[in-house]
Design a protein around this motif. Structure first.
Motif, PDB file in Angstrom:
ATOM      1  N   GLU A 163      -2.679   0.761  -4.312  1.00 51.30           N
ATOM      2  CA  GLU A 163      -2.796  -0.437  -3.483  1.00 51.30           C
ATOM      3  C   GLU A 163      -2.705  -1.673  -4.366  1.00 51.30           C
ATOM      4  OE1 GLU A 163      -5.841  -1.188   0.018  1.00 51.30           O
ATOM      5  OE2 GLU A 163      -4.243   0.269   0.200  1.00 51.30           O
ATOM      6  N   ILE A 164      -1.737  -2.530  -4.057  1.00 56.49           N
ATOM      7  CA  ILE A 164      -1.569  -3.756  -4.845  1.00 56.49           C
ATOM      8  C   ILE A 164      -1.844  -4.952  -3.947  1.00 56.49           C
ATOM      9  CG2 ILE A 164       0.023  -5.157  -6.228  1.00 56.49           C
ATOM     10  CD1 ILE A 164       0.978  -1.620  -5.793  1.00 56.49           C
ATOM     11  N   LYS A 172      -2.259  -8.808  -2.715  1.00 51.72           N
ATOM     12  CA  LYS A 172      -1.627 -10.072  -3.068  1.00 51.72           C
ATOM     13  C   LYS A 172      -2.497 -10.809  -4.072  1.00 51.72           C
ATOM     14  CE  LYS A 172       1.323 -11.568   0.525  1.00 51.72           C
ATOM     15  NZ  LYS A 172       1.362 -12.104   1.850  1.00 51.72           N
ATOM     16  N   GLY A 173      -1.845 -11.483  -5.010  1.00 54.28           N
ATOM     17  CA  GLY A 173      -2.594 -12.234  -6.002  1.00 54.28           C
ATOM     18  C   GLY A 173      -2.859 -11.454  -7.281  1.00 54.28           C
ATOM     19  N   GLU A 174      -2.510 -10.139  -7.269  1.00 56.61           N
ATOM     20  CA  GLU A 174      -2.791  -9.341  -8.465  1.00 56.61           C
ATOM     21  C   GLU A 174      -1.515  -8.814  -9.104  1.00 56.61           C
ATOM     22  OE1 GLU A 174      -5.762  -6.317  -7.895  1.00 56.61           O
ATOM     23  OE2 GLU A 174      -7.182  -7.734  -7.017  1.00 56.61           O
ATOM     24  N   VAL A 175      -1.617  -8.548 -10.399  1.00 51.16           N
ATOM     25  CA  VAL A 175      -0.527  -7.899 -11.134  1.00 51.16           C
ATOM     26  C   VAL A 175      -1.040  -6.547 -11.605  1.00 51.16           C
ATOM     27  CG1 VAL A 175       0.965  -7.989 -13.166  1.00 51.16           C
ATOM     28  CG2 VAL A 175       0.454 -10.090 -11.912  1.00 51.16           C
ATOM     29  N   SER A 187       0.831  -1.193   0.000  1.00 53.86           N
ATOM     30  CA  SER A 187       0.000   0.000   0.000  1.00 53.86           C
ATOM     31  C   SER A 187       0.876   1.257   0.000  1.00 53.86           C
ATOM     32  CB  SER A 187      -0.903  -0.043   1.240  1.00 53.86           C
ATOM     33  OG  SER A 187      -1.664   1.122   1.313  1.00 53.86           O
ATOM     34  N   ILE A 188       0.684   2.072  -1.007  1.00 54.61           N
ATOM     35  CA  ILE A 188       1.435   3.327  -1.103  1.00 54.61           C
ATOM     36  C   ILE A 188       0.449   4.447  -0.818  1.00 54.61           C
ATOM     37  CG2 ILE A 188       2.822   4.783  -2.635  1.00 54.61           C
ATOM     38  CD1 ILE A 188       3.229   2.057  -4.272  1.00 54.61           C
ATOM     39  N   GLN A 189       0.755   5.205   0.223  1.00 52.25           N
ATOM     40  CA  GLN A 189      -0.250   6.133   0.723  1.00 52.25           C
ATOM     41  C   GLN A 189       0.208   7.582   0.634  1.00 52.25           C
ATOM     42  OE1 GLN A 189      -1.016   4.570   4.666  1.00 52.25           O
ATOM     43  NE2 GLN A 189      -2.270   2.900   3.844  1.00 52.25           N
ATOM     44  N   ASN A 190      -0.374   8.310  -0.277  1.00 46.18           N
ATOM     45  CA  ASN A 190      -0.154   9.756  -0.424  1.00 46.18           C
ATOM     46  C   ASN A 190       1.329  10.124  -0.326  1.00 46.18           C
ATOM     47  OD1 ASN A 190      -0.971  12.363  -0.846  1.00 46.18           O
ATOM     48  ND2 ASN A 190      -1.424  12.770   1.310  1.00 46.18           N
TER      49      ASN A 190
END
Ligand code: ADP
Ligand code: MG
Length: 251
Positions: free
Chosen positions: A25-26, A28-31, A5-8
């Motif tokens: 927000e990435i 788990k399980g996603e590309v 999670s990259i937040q502001n």
């Protein structure tokens, strides 16, 4: 909670701001793919996540499964399961690929635990074979005199061996011919799974024909201005980035 999670995030180099309120927000399980023109700050984002000392985070946070990693050294971030493949991989003369990857794996083991050499080489050769890397490369110095394509395959080999929870691949397609692109993409696709989140940074849609992303984010001047599904990459390809820049300017 199981996400990167990259937040502001705001970050600068010297007194020049580069990331200007970036959120992403990435799970788990996603590309996820990040697309953006040269100079939009994509590599800066990747390097900040890895802990590059040249950049200063002025506000915001990066959380790995709910825990901030910004205060951690790069090696500790790696041990927590983060991996970065560089746009321009560094050459390390005098350190062989086999020893380099082995040291990284050894560092993850609990203290006192022994490393199994036979098993290690078995795994290493298997991954090298699948990436069509000649076994002779094990004794070559990391990236030293490698072609662009060999460097990129070596980055994917490291990822395959380290099995990170989250991987950020910065322009893994740059400088690759079509055969190398296919091999590298197959290597990345083989790593997809429910326990791993991946971020693929590129400015060409072409890579995303091979690594089909779950989400696409468009980055302009240090911010994500739009997110969508894989068709967003096609729109960027056909219409260029002008409309995305208009979105940024209207903010
Ligand atoms: P991208 O990867 O999207 O092409 P970068 O993150 O490499 O973009 O660069 C974003 C901006 O930050 C550019 O304007 C670039 O010139 C600047 N920048 C990046 N690294 C440095 C540096 N070490 N010194 C000065 N400016 C830098
Ligand atoms: Mg870049």
């Amino acid at each position: 909670m199981s996400c990167l999670s990259i937040q502001n995030l705001h970050a600068s180099i010297g007194d020049q701001p580069i990331l200007q309120g970036l959120s992403l927000e990435i799970p788990k399980g996603e590309v996820h793919a990040i697309m953006g023109k040269n100079g939009s700050g994509k590599s800066t984002l990747a390097k900040i996540m890895a802990g590059h000392p040249a950049y200063t985070v002025t506000s915001g946070d990066v959380l790995l499964d709910g825990e901030s990693i910004l205060g951690l050294e790069p090696d500790e971030r790696s041990r927590r399961g983060l991996f970065l493949a560089f746009q321009y991989p560094m050459e390390i003369p005098g350190v062989s690929i086999a020893n380099f990857i082995r040291a990284a794996l050894q560092a993850r083991l609990p203290e006192g635990e022994e490393f199994e050499a036979v098993e290690y080489y078995g795994r290493l050769y298997k991954k090298m074979d699948s990436l069509l890397i000649d076994r002779k490369f094990t004794s070559r110095s990391v990236n030293d005199g490698f072609s662009g394509g060999e460097k990129k395959r070596c980055e994917i080999l490291q990822m395959a061996m380290l099995e990170p929870k989250y991987a950020v691949l910065d322009e893994t397609d740059s400088g690759l011919d079509i055969d190398a692109l296919r091999i590298v993409s197959e290597g990345v696709n083989a790593m997809r799974g429910k326990d791993r989140g991946m971020v693929v940074i590129t400015h060409y849609q072409r890579l995303l024909e091979y690594i089909v992303p779950d989400r696409v984010h468009v980055m302009v001047a240090g911010q994500i201005v739009m997110s969508g599904d894989k068709d967003l990459a096609l729109r960027l390809e056909s219409e260029g980035y002008d409309w995305a820049e208009d979105l940024r300017n209207s903010k």
